[in-house]
Design a protein around this motif. Structure first.
Motif, PDB file in Angstrom:
ATOM      1  N   PHE A 119       0.842   1.706   1.715  1.00 35.07           N
ATOM      2  CA  PHE A 119       0.805   2.693   0.649  1.00 35.07           C
ATOM      3  C   PHE A 119       1.348   2.132  -0.661  1.00 35.07           C
ATOM      4  O   PHE A 119       0.927   2.551  -1.741  1.00 35.07           O
ATOM      5  N   ALA A 120       2.275   1.196  -0.561  1.00 35.56           N
ATOM      6  CA  ALA A 120       2.858   0.612  -1.779  1.00 35.56           C
ATOM      7  C   ALA A 120       1.825  -0.177  -2.576  1.00 35.56           C
ATOM      8  O   ALA A 120       1.962  -0.321  -3.797  1.00 35.56           O
ATOM      9  N   THR A 121       0.776  -0.676  -1.914  1.00 36.25           N
ATOM     10  CA  THR A 121      -0.249  -1.451  -2.619  1.00 36.25           C
ATOM     11  C   THR A 121      -0.995  -0.613  -3.646  1.00 36.25           C
ATOM     12  O   THR A 121      -1.626  -1.155  -4.554  1.00 36.25           O
ATOM     13  N   ILE A 122      -0.946   0.712  -3.510  1.00 32.05           N
ATOM     14  CA  ILE A 122      -1.652   1.596  -4.436  1.00 32.05           C
ATOM     15  C   ILE A 122      -1.059   1.489  -5.834  1.00 32.05           C
ATOM     16  O   ILE A 122      -1.775   1.591  -6.836  1.00 32.05           O
ATOM     17  N   ILE A 123       0.256   1.282  -5.918  1.00 34.09           N
ATOM     18  CA  ILE A 123       0.941   1.259  -7.211  1.00 34.09           C
ATOM     19  C   ILE A 123       0.616  -0.047  -7.932  1.00 34.09           C
ATOM     20  O   ILE A 123       0.859  -1.133  -7.393  1.00 34.09           O
ATOM     21  N   PRO A 124       0.054   0.037  -9.142  1.00 31.39           N
ATOM     22  CA  PRO A 124      -0.353  -1.185  -9.851  1.00 31.39           C
ATOM     23  C   PRO A 124       0.829  -2.083 -10.208  1.00 31.39           C
ATOM     24  O   PRO A 124       1.959  -1.623 -10.344  1.00 31.39           O
ATOM     25  N   ILE A 125       0.546  -3.355 -10.362  1.00 34.74           N
ATOM     26  CA  ILE A 125       1.482  -4.403 -10.808  1.00 34.74           C
ATOM     27  C   ILE A 125       2.576  -4.646  -9.766  1.00 34.74           C
ATOM     28  O   ILE A 125       2.696  -5.742  -9.225  1.00 34.74           O
ATOM     29  N   ILE A 126       3.392  -3.620  -9.489  1.00 32.13           N
ATOM     30  CA  ILE A 126       4.527  -3.803  -8.571  1.00 32.13           C
ATOM     31  C   ILE A 126       4.039  -3.900  -7.136  1.00 32.13           C
ATOM     32  O   ILE A 126       4.352  -4.833  -6.411  1.00 32.13           O
ATOM     33  N   GLY A 127       3.262  -2.911  -6.716  1.00 32.59           N
ATOM     34  CA  GLY A 127       2.652  -2.904  -5.402  1.00 32.59           C
ATOM     35  C   GLY A 127       3.629  -3.053  -4.254  1.00 32.59           C
ATOM     36  O   GLY A 127       4.668  -2.395  -4.188  1.00 32.59           O
ATOM     37  N   VAL A 128       3.307  -3.969  -3.350  1.00 33.06           N
ATOM     38  CA  VAL A 128       4.069  -4.124  -2.117  1.00 33.06           C
ATOM     39  C   VAL A 128       5.470  -4.696  -2.358  1.00 33.06           C
ATOM     40  O   VAL A 128       6.319  -4.644  -1.475  1.00 33.06           O
ATOM     41  N   ALA A 129       5.727  -5.191  -3.570  1.00 29.25           N
ATOM     42  CA  ALA A 129       7.085  -5.648  -3.901  1.00 29.25           C
ATOM     43  C   ALA A 129       8.097  -4.507  -3.824  1.00 29.25           C
ATOM     44  O   ALA A 129       9.291  -4.749  -3.640  1.00 29.25           O
ATOM     45  N   LEU A 130       7.623  -3.283  -3.945  1.00 30.97           N
ATOM     46  CA  LEU A 130       8.507  -2.123  -3.779  1.00 30.97           C
ATOM     47  C   LEU A 130       9.128  -2.088  -2.387  1.00 30.97           C
ATOM     48  O   LEU A 130      10.184  -1.493  -2.197  1.00 30.97           O
ATOM     49  N   MET A 131       8.455  -2.716  -1.412  1.00 34.49           N
ATOM     50  CA  MET A 131       8.974  -2.745  -0.056  1.00 34.49           C
ATOM     51  C   MET A 131       9.728  -4.031   0.232  1.00 34.49           C
ATOM     52  O   MET A 131      10.853  -4.006   0.706  1.00 34.49           O
ATOM     53  N   TRP A 132       9.109  -5.192  -0.041  1.00 32.99           N
ATOM     54  CA  TRP A 132       9.732  -6.434   0.414  1.00 32.99           C
ATOM     55  C   TRP A 132      10.959  -6.824  -0.418  1.00 32.99           C
ATOM     56  O   TRP A 132      11.900  -7.427   0.110  1.00 32.99           O
ATOM     57  N   THR A 150      -8.348  -1.225 -14.142  1.00 30.67           N
ATOM     58  CA  THR A 150      -7.842  -0.779 -12.842  1.00 30.67           C
ATOM     59  C   THR A 150      -6.378  -0.371 -12.925  1.00 30.67           C
ATOM     60  O   THR A 150      -5.983   0.694 -12.431  1.00 30.67           O
ATOM     61  N   ILE A 151      -5.555  -1.188 -13.584  1.00 30.38           N
ATOM     62  CA  ILE A 151      -4.115  -0.930 -13.668  1.00 30.38           C
ATOM     63  C   ILE A 151      -3.833   0.375 -14.412  1.00 30.38           C
ATOM     64  O   ILE A 151      -3.196   1.294 -13.887  1.00 30.38           O
ATOM     65  N   PHE A 152      -4.334   0.468 -15.656  1.00 25.22           N
ATOM     66  CA  PHE A 152      -4.068   1.670 -16.452  1.00 25.22           C
ATOM     67  C   PHE A 152      -4.796   2.885 -15.886  1.00 25.22           C
ATOM     68  O   PHE A 152      -4.304   4.012 -15.966  1.00 25.22           O
ATOM     69  N   GLY A 153      -5.983   2.645 -15.297  1.00 25.81           N
ATOM     70  CA  GLY A 153      -6.737   3.744 -14.696  1.00 25.81           C
ATOM     71  C   GLY A 153      -5.997   4.373 -13.532  1.00 25.81           C
ATOM     72  O   GLY A 153      -5.986   5.603 -13.381  1.00 25.81           O
ATOM     73  N   VAL A 154      -5.364   3.550 -12.710  1.00 24.68           N
ATOM     74  CA  VAL A 154      -4.607   4.078 -11.573  1.00 24.68           C
ATOM     75  C   VAL A 154      -3.400   4.877 -12.055  1.00 24.68           C
ATOM     76  O   VAL A 154      -3.110   5.968 -11.544  1.00 24.68           O
ATOM     77  N   PHE A 155      -2.685   4.357 -13.062  1.00 26.29           N
ATOM     78  CA  PHE A 155      -1.541   5.094 -13.613  1.00 26.29           C
ATOM     79  C   PHE A 155      -1.983   6.464 -14.137  1.00 26.29           C
ATOM     80  O   PHE A 155      -1.352   7.491 -13.860  1.00 26.29           O
ATOM     81  N   ILE A 156      -3.078   6.481 -14.891  1.00 28.70           N
ATOM     82  CA  ILE A 156      -3.583   7.740 -15.451  1.00 28.70           C
ATOM     83  C   ILE A 156      -4.062   8.664 -14.336  1.00 28.70           C
ATOM     84  O   ILE A 156      -3.764   9.859 -14.322  1.00 28.70           O
ATOM     85  N   GLY A 157      -4.805   8.092 -13.386  1.00 36.62           N
ATOM     86  CA  GLY A 157      -5.389   8.895 -12.319  1.00 36.62           C
ATOM     87  C   GLY A 157      -4.366   9.536 -11.411  1.00 36.62           C
ATOM     88  O   GLY A 157      -4.508  10.697 -11.011  1.00 36.62           O
ATOM     89  N   LEU A 158      -3.308   8.794 -11.069  1.00 41.11           N
ATOM     90  CA  LEU A 158      -2.282   9.349 -10.185  1.00 41.11           C
ATOM     91  C   LEU A 158      -1.594  10.553 -10.814  1.00 41.11           C
ATOM     92  O   LEU A 158      -1.270  11.527 -10.124  1.00 41.11           O
TER      93      LEU A 158
END
Length: 336
Positions: free
Chosen positions: A231-244, A294-302
């Motif tokens: 689920f963390a991969t959904i967040i742009p730029i940071i992604g899975v780093a939120l977990m590891w 993709t990055i800005f679109g995901v931020f706006i879309g969420l």
């Protein structure tokens, strides 16, 4: 156009706008289901046409089969994943004393290294006061999710049944030339399909790769953290780093320096490159969308649509840029 015709025209436009705003605000809780129905419709549209035109299935039967496919490919996997997660959480060793001791030990380490007391009275009060709100949030989201699943299947069925009428009507409403209508429709199809297929696929791949690293470097409950990494991969730029990254900090705090350095190197070298390579391949295969869209679109879309925003955020941004380009070509440069 005489005065009466102008009055009728602008009055009708005003009525459409006012009622449109009212309906838009009232339909907001169902947006996720409606957008989910649109996404699945675009994915199964060709199959629907094949069943009707090539195999001569009746509309109702073909639509029912597509609904069944959506349930098998969408609802069943999600339900299975949720069940596995709940089962994993239930099987955790809930030794309260051990967990309290571990938390206290980590808090002491943080205070020793940084001078900040995590477990002071103000922090504990804030955490305690936020728990009821968190419970209400989770309960509300479960209810909202269930309603939107029903909405999605209901709307999808009628979209499939009235496919030709719906497509013809929407096609005629588009305020573009025939050539530009085709460009807009192609853009919508391309982005929706690439995100609907690519994002879950990348999430699964990166979650599995992350989980392997968690197993290798001694992270507790690697399955759970691997699942959350998906689920963390959904967040742009940071992604899975939120977990590891927090897990690396945790390993450092408990004194597992070797595992911490190993997990850090694994995540930087392997996990991050798997994500970059996967996105590059999918962009070439499905949609050559610019990464910034993709990055800005995901931020706006969420923020606009919740979870479905990961698909429709980039779509809205791409359509906006496409419309700007059409305006430039047709009205600024005079190219039809």
């Amino acid at each position: 156009m005489n005065t009466k015709e102008q009055y009728c025209k602008y009055s009708l436009i005003a009525i459409i706008l006012v009622l449109g705003v009212i309906l838009f605000t009232k339909f907001t809780p169902f947006f996720t289901g409606i957008l989910g129905a649109l996404t699945i419709y675009l994915l199964v549209r060709k199959q629907m046409i094949y069943l009707i035109e090539k195999k001569h299935f009746k509309q109702g039967l073909a639509a029912a089969l597509m609904i069944g496919e959506a349930i098998l490919c969408f609802l069943v996997p999600i339900s299975l994943v949720v069940w596995l997660l709940i089962n994993k959480l239930q099987n955790l060793n809930l030794d309260t004393h051990a967990y309290i001791t571990s938390i206290k030990h980590i808090a002491d380490l943080i205070q020793e290294k940084t001078g900040y007391n995590v477990l002071n009275s103000d922090n504990l009060s804030t955490i305690t006061s936020s728990l009821p709100a968190l419970g209400r949030f989770l309960a509300g989201n479960i209810t909202n999710f269930s309603i939107n699943i029903f909405t999605m299947l209901f709307v999808l069925f009628f979209m499939l049944i009235d496919r030709k009428k719906m497509e013809t009507y929407l096609y005629e409403l588009l305020p573009f030339t025939q050539k530009n209508k085709k460009s807009v429709i192609a853009e919508i199809n391309m982005i929706v399909k690439s995100n609907a297929i690519g994002i879950p696929l990348l999430a699964v791949v990166q979650g599995v790769v992350s989980m392997i690293g968690y197993f290798i470097f001694g992270v507790p409950n690697p399955f759970l953290f691997g699942f959350l990494s998906c689920f963390a991969t959904i967040i742009p730029i940071i992604g899975v780093a939120l977990m590891w990254f927090p897990l690396v900090i945790y390993l450092l705090l408990v004194g597992h320096w070797g595992f911490a350095i190993g997990l850090f190197a694994y995540s930087i070298i392997i996990t991050s490159h798997v994500d970059n390579l996967g996105r590059f391949i999918l962009q070439k295969k499905l949609a050559n969308t610019h990464p910034l869209i993709t990055i800005f679109g995901v931020f706006i879309g969420l923020s606009l649509f919740g979870f479905m925003g990961i698909i429709f955020g980039p779509l809205i941004l791409s359509i906006f840029l496409l419309c700007v380009n059409i305006f430039k070509l047709e009205y600024l440069e005079g190219k039809k």
